[in-house]
Design an enzyme around this catalytic site. Structure first.
Site, short mmCIF file in Angstrom:
data_model
loop_
_atom_site.label_atom_id
_atom_site.label_comp_id
_atom_site.label_asym_id
_atom_site.label_seq_id
_atom_site.Cartn_x
_atom_site.Cartn_y
_atom_site.Cartn_z
N GLU A 83 1.93 -2.08 -7.28
CA GLU A 83 0.80 -1.20 -6.97
C GLU A 83 -0.24 -1.99 -6.20
O GLU A 83 -0.58 -3.12 -6.57
CB GLU A 83 0.18 -0.68 -8.27
N GLU A 119 1.49 -17.08 -3.41
CA GLU A 119 0.09 -16.84 -3.77
C GLU A 119 -0.34 -15.44 -3.34
O GLU A 119 0.06 -14.95 -2.28
CB GLU A 119 -0.83 -17.84 -3.05
#
Length: 126
Positions: free
Chosen positions: A112, A39
């Protein structure tokens, strides 16, 4: 409707779990023999071990995976990457309505950390 998940092929599940859970702090939800579910905020990532797949740096498909990181937490995230000797390929720089840093996972997949929102990006891309 909304974004659900991304599935990444990895060459070594143990090494990838050490990176995604241990280094960048994703939460391990489920681990099987050849895959794991992690998650990150409201979305999730599946890592599936596929050591037999060829690797290619330049290919069509996903360019990078961006992970929302609040601006006040970005420098701490960068410090963790640096202390773990994670290859940082750009940043941190202000770009696209937020701060961003691009880095590589153990298989060379570009990730990123980005602090901006879609609304902020649309203000700068005309």
């Amino acid at each position: 409707m909304g974004f659900s998940h991304v599935t990444l092929n990895v060459s070594d599940l143990e090494r990838s779990l050490a990176f995604y859970v241990g280094t960048i702090g994703m939460k391990l939800v489920h681990r099987a023999l050849q895959d794991a579910y992690l998650e990150w905020g409201k979305a999730w990532i599946c890592l599936q071990e596929r050591p037999m797949l060829p690797t290619a740096r330049l290919q069509l498909g996903v360019d990078h995976v961006a992970l929302y990181t609040p601006q006040d937490e970005l420098q701490a995230a960068v410090d963790v990457l640096k202390s773990a000797n994670v290859p940082i390929i750009r940043g941190p720089v202000e770009r696209g309505g937020g701060w961003t840093v691009n880095f590589l996972d153990p298989d060379g997949t570009q990730l990123e950390f980005h602090s901006g929102t879609l609304g902020e990006r649309m203000k700068v891309w005309k």
